[in-house]
Write a protein that holds these residues in place. Structure first.
Motif, PDB file in Angstrom:
ATOM      1  N   HIS A  98      35.932 -12.261  -1.815  1.00 26.23           N
ATOM      2  CA  HIS A  98      35.155 -11.868  -0.686  1.00 26.23           C
ATOM      3  C   HIS A  98      33.912 -11.652  -0.092  1.00 26.23           C
ATOM      4  N   SER A  99      32.754 -13.271  -1.656  1.00 26.63           N
ATOM      5  CA  SER A  99      31.883 -13.315  -1.742  1.00 26.63           C
ATOM      6  C   SER A  99      31.312 -14.266  -1.285  1.00 26.63           C
ATOM      7  N   GLY A 100      31.720 -15.340  -1.100  1.00 27.59           N
ATOM      8  CA  GLY A 100      31.956 -16.849  -0.868  1.00 27.59           C
ATOM      9  C   GLY A 100      30.970 -17.286  -1.548  1.00 27.59           C
ATOM     10  N   LEU A 101      29.775 -16.968  -1.917  1.00 29.44           N
ATOM     11  CA  LEU A 101      28.363 -17.203  -2.585  1.00 29.44           C
ATOM     12  C   LEU A 101      28.411 -17.964  -3.746  1.00 29.44           C
ATOM     13  N   THR A 102      27.469 -19.299  -3.851  1.00 28.65           N
ATOM     14  CA  THR A 102      28.303 -19.365  -5.494  1.00 28.65           C
ATOM     15  C   THR A 102      26.077 -19.849  -6.041  1.00 28.65           C
ATOM     16  N   THR A 103      26.159 -20.008  -7.994  1.00 28.60           N
ATOM     17  CA  THR A 103      24.188 -20.155  -7.492  1.00 28.60           C
ATOM     18  C   THR A 103      24.024 -21.072  -7.165  1.00 28.60           C
ATOM     19  N   GLU A 104      23.810 -21.993  -6.378  1.00 29.86           N
ATOM     20  CA  GLU A 104      23.594 -23.313  -5.961  1.00 29.86           C
ATOM     21  C   GLU A 104      23.025 -23.076  -4.748  1.00 29.86           C
ATOM     22  N   PHE A 105      23.397 -21.756  -3.938  1.00 30.91           N
ATOM     23  CA  PHE A 105      22.542 -21.259  -2.707  1.00 30.91           C
ATOM     24  C   PHE A 105      20.963 -20.175  -2.991  1.00 30.91           C
ATOM     25  N   ILE A 106      21.113 -20.012  -4.804  1.00 27.50           N
ATOM     26  CA  ILE A 106      19.904 -19.149  -4.624  1.00 27.50           C
ATOM     27  C   ILE A 106      18.827 -20.137  -5.384  1.00 27.50           C
ATOM     28  N   SER A 107      17.453 -20.078  -4.688  1.00 28.76           N
ATOM     29  CA  SER A 107      15.979 -20.673  -5.500  1.00 28.76           C
ATOM     30  C   SER A 107      15.853 -20.074  -6.303  1.00 28.76           C
ATOM     31  N   ILE A 108      15.180 -20.135  -7.311  1.00 24.07           N
ATOM     32  CA  ILE A 108      14.605 -19.986  -8.467  1.00 24.07           C
ATOM     33  C   ILE A 108      12.713 -20.440  -7.713  1.00 24.07           C
ATOM     34  N   ASN A 109      12.152 -19.445  -7.198  1.00 23.63           N
ATOM     35  CA  ASN A 109      10.375 -20.403  -6.822  1.00 23.63           C
ATOM     36  C   ASN A 109      10.077 -19.188  -7.425  1.00 23.63           C
ATOM     37  N   THR A 110       8.126 -19.891  -7.368  1.00 22.21           N
ATOM     38  CA  THR A 110       7.273 -19.205  -7.783  1.00 22.21           C
ATOM     39  C   THR A 110       6.806 -18.516  -6.712  1.00 22.21           C
ATOM     40  N   ILE A 111       5.541 -17.266  -6.697  1.00 27.43           N
ATOM     41  CA  ILE A 111       4.811 -16.649  -4.918  1.00 27.43           C
ATOM     42  C   ILE A 111       3.582 -17.616  -6.008  1.00 27.43           C
ATOM     43  N   GLU A 112       2.589 -18.333  -4.555  1.00 26.00           N
ATOM     44  CA  GLU A 112       1.923 -18.929  -4.468  1.00 26.00           C
ATOM     45  C   GLU A 112       1.136 -18.830  -3.776  1.00 26.00           C
ATOM     46  N   ALA A 113      -0.345 -17.816  -3.027  1.00 20.40           N
ATOM     47  CA  ALA A 113      -1.309 -17.809  -2.723  1.00 20.40           C
ATOM     48  C   ALA A 113      -0.369 -16.427  -1.551  1.00 20.40           C
ATOM     49  N   GLY A 114       0.668 -16.213  -1.841  1.00 17.76           N
ATOM     50  CA  GLY A 114       1.389 -15.723  -0.654  1.00 17.76           C
ATOM     51  C   GLY A 114       2.847 -16.366  -0.394  1.00 17.76           C
ATOM     52  N   ARG A 115       2.939 -16.695  -0.999  1.00 22.91           N
ATOM     53  CA  ARG A 115       4.095 -17.908  -0.290  1.00 22.91           C
ATOM     54  C   ARG A 115       5.009 -18.135  -1.353  1.00 22.91           C
ATOM     55  N   PHE A 116       5.857 -18.566  -0.990  1.00 22.80           N
ATOM     56  CA  PHE A 116       7.434 -18.728  -1.913  1.00 22.80           C
ATOM     57  C   PHE A 116       7.302 -20.710  -2.214  1.00 22.80           C
ATOM     58  N   VAL A 117       7.383 -20.793  -3.302  1.00 25.29           N
ATOM     59  CA  VAL A 117       7.864 -21.822  -3.938  1.00 25.29           C
ATOM     60  C   VAL A 117       8.570 -23.185  -4.708  1.00 25.29           C
ATOM     61  N   PRO A 118       9.528 -23.141  -4.407  1.00 23.65           N
ATOM     62  CA  PRO A 118      10.541 -23.419  -5.471  1.00 23.65           C
ATOM     63  C   PRO A 118      10.043 -23.932  -6.918  1.00 23.65           C
ATOM     64  N   THR A 119      10.412 -24.125  -7.824  1.00 21.05           N
ATOM     65  CA  THR A 119      10.644 -24.291  -8.809  1.00 21.05           C
ATOM     66  C   THR A 119      11.583 -25.572  -9.297  1.00 21.05           C
ATOM     67  N   ASP A 120      10.456 -26.360 -10.135  1.00 14.58           N
ATOM     68  CA  ASP A 120      11.382 -28.076  -9.805  1.00 14.58           C
ATOM     69  C   ASP A 120      12.692 -27.759 -10.353  1.00 14.58           C
ATOM     70  N   PHE A 121      12.585 -26.603 -10.934  1.00 14.05           N
ATOM     71  CA  PHE A 121      14.622 -26.272 -11.602  1.00 14.05           C
ATOM     72  C   PHE A 121      14.939 -26.130  -9.908  1.00 14.05           C
ATOM     73  N   SER A 122      14.850 -25.387  -8.933  1.00 14.90           N
ATOM     74  CA  SER A 122      15.353 -25.032  -7.754  1.00 14.90           C
ATOM     75  C   SER A 122      15.517 -26.731  -7.222  1.00 14.90           C
ATOM     76  N   LYS A 123      14.172 -27.402  -6.962  1.00 13.60           N
ATOM     77  CA  LYS A 123      13.731 -28.953  -5.924  1.00 13.60           C
ATOM     78  C   LYS A 123      15.555 -29.509  -6.731  1.00 13.60           C
ATOM     79  N   GLY A 124      15.303 -29.569  -8.170  1.00 12.22           N
ATOM     80  CA  GLY A 124      16.006 -30.490  -8.415  1.00 12.22           C
ATOM     81  C   GLY A 124      17.725 -30.308  -8.359  1.00 12.22           C
ATOM     82  N   ARG A 125      17.747 -28.952  -7.360  1.00  9.00           N
ATOM     83  CA  ARG A 125      19.418 -28.808  -7.187  1.00  9.00           C
ATOM     84  C   ARG A 125      19.739 -28.529  -5.702  1.00  9.00           C
ATOM     85  N   PHE A 126      18.767 -28.292  -4.687  1.00 12.27           N
ATOM     86  CA  PHE A 126      18.935 -28.906  -3.625  1.00 12.27           C
ATOM     87  C   PHE A 126      19.593 -30.181  -2.953  1.00 12.27           C
ATOM     88  N   ARG A 127      20.164 -29.799  -2.165  1.00 17.49           N
ATOM     89  CA  ARG A 127      20.837 -31.167  -1.666  1.00 17.49           C
ATOM     90  C   ARG A 127      21.865 -30.821  -0.459  1.00 17.49           C
TER      91      ARG A 127
END
Length: 387
Positions: free
Chosen positions: A358-387
């Motif tokens: 009854h949760s329905g989501l997996t880790t593929e829909f969580i992005s690991i980001n860094t905070i850069e100048a007050g913005r969320f920017v995906p890490t290369d780790f997460s960019k490689g998993r986006f599809r």
């Protein structure tokens, strides 16, 4: 007596024709209650939930509703207090086809026994694992679970070859406790050792002792599990502490509501979030289309991009609407069954609910980001998993 018997029969038939107190198929509207923290410590989260829920309802109604029936939304403030969430549920239950729950984990957990008793579809906007482990038949969670965030972090640590992680968590937050337990349960599977483990409470304001313990350890990162004010205070104090290992934050900080008060102190921190928070970086496809729908509408109406909590509220209404449409109405059991068989892509990702999940989501829909100048920017780790 014959006249009284005839009158009672007439009233009984009329009640049956109207469908009873819930699941009223004869009504012109679909009645949805929302319990939300509009005042108190969790009002920054709740206000974003409420804005996005109202926006989703507005868009559905403008398009003709669900099966020709408009959604009527009734909102109750739980004041960031579990007992007020219980009162709110009791006020809503007799005139609601479904209820959207509080962003405050402790409030949501307080209402679950009532949901079990009343058998009303309940869409929760808080990620505490206890809501669905074990499964409660009428409870469905929208945000990724604390345990799912923990697993996503461990996957990231493993890729970065980070094997020794310090943890600080709020013992008074069900969300934080569940996240810590999720790390504990799976750390060894990813070659990770936890320590030192530091506890604090929601009312804490000074965290120097935590930094002292971390400094004297061999930890390669510090992961923080907290919501609200403590996360801002820890981030600011961490930046001034001289520690150079990464500070890792979770989805509760994936919002301007954290970025603005934390300011430059947050830059460089690692933070997990829903993929919807970094929608600009997603490739074209069904998920990006769902994210862009919310982002465009929310930004136009409110003047800033939707934070994590807005992603949750909007996704929750979308999931409920899809289930009601699939069920062909608002009969509670049919809606529950429809949710259990539902697969739907929303700004939070693609949900695959089932009778055992009854949760329905997996880790593929969580992005690991860094905070850069007050913005969320995906890490290369997460960019490689986006599809």
């Amino acid at each position: 007596m014959r006249r009284i018997g005839s009158l009672l029969l007439t009233l009984t038939l009329a009640t049956a024709a109207c469908g009873g107190e819930t699941g009223d198929e004869g009504s012109d509207t679909i009645k949805v209650g929302q319990i939300v923290s509009l005042t108190g410590n969790y009002s920054p989260l709740g206000s974003e939930n409420q804005k996005s829920v109202a926006l989703a309802v507005e868009k559905i109604n403008a398009a003709g509703g669900i099966g020709g029936r408009k959604i009527e939304l009734t909102v109750r403030d739980d004041k960031s207090l579990p007992d007020q969430a219980v009162l709110a549920f009791n006020e809503l239950k007799d005139d609601s086809d479904a209820i959207i729950g509080s962003p405050f984990s402790n409030s949501a957990l307080a209402t679950i026994p009532l949901v079990d008793r009343e058998k009303i579809p309940y869409i929760s906007l808080t990620p505490a694992d206890e809501q669905v482990n074990p499964v409660h038949p009428y409870v469905f969670v929208v945000p990724a679970l604390s345990g799912t965030y923990a697993q996503a972090a461990l996957e990231y640590f493993q890729t970065r070859k980070l094997t020794k992680i310090a943890v600080a968590y709020d013992t008074k937050s069900s969300y934080a406790v569940a996240g810590f337990k999720g790390l504990q349960a799976k750390a060894s599977q990813y070659g990770v050792t936890l320590g030192p483990i530091e506890e604090f409470q929601t009312t804490a304001t000074e965290f120097g002792a935590i930094f002292t313990h971390v400094r004297s350890s061999d930890a390669q990162a510090l992961m923080l599990w907290a919501t609200g004010a403590p996360a801002v205070a820890i981030t600011k104090q961490y930046a001034a502490s001289g520690l150079t290992i990464p500070l890792v934050l979770t989805g509760s900080q994936a919002s301007k509501l954290f970025l603005e008060p934390a300011g430059p102190a947050a830059d460089g921190a690692t933070i997990a979030s829903s993929v919807g928070v970094v929608g600009d970086h997603l490739p074209a496809g069904e998920l990006k289309t769902a994210v862009d729908e919310l982002t465009s509408a929310f930004t136009t109406k409110y003047g800033y991009p939707p934070p994590q909590f807005a992603q949750d509220g909007y996704s929750g209404v979308k999931l409920l609407a899809a289930a009601i449409e699939k069920a062909g109405g608002t009969d509670p059991k049919k809606v529950r069954d429809a949710l259990e068989g539902l697969t739907l892509t929303t700004p939070n990702g693609t949900y695959k609910y089932s009778a055992t999940d009854h949760s329905g989501l997996t880790t593929e829909f969580i992005s690991i980001n860094t905070i850069e100048a007050g913005r969320f920017v995906p890490t290369d780790f997460s960019k490689g998993r986006f599809r």
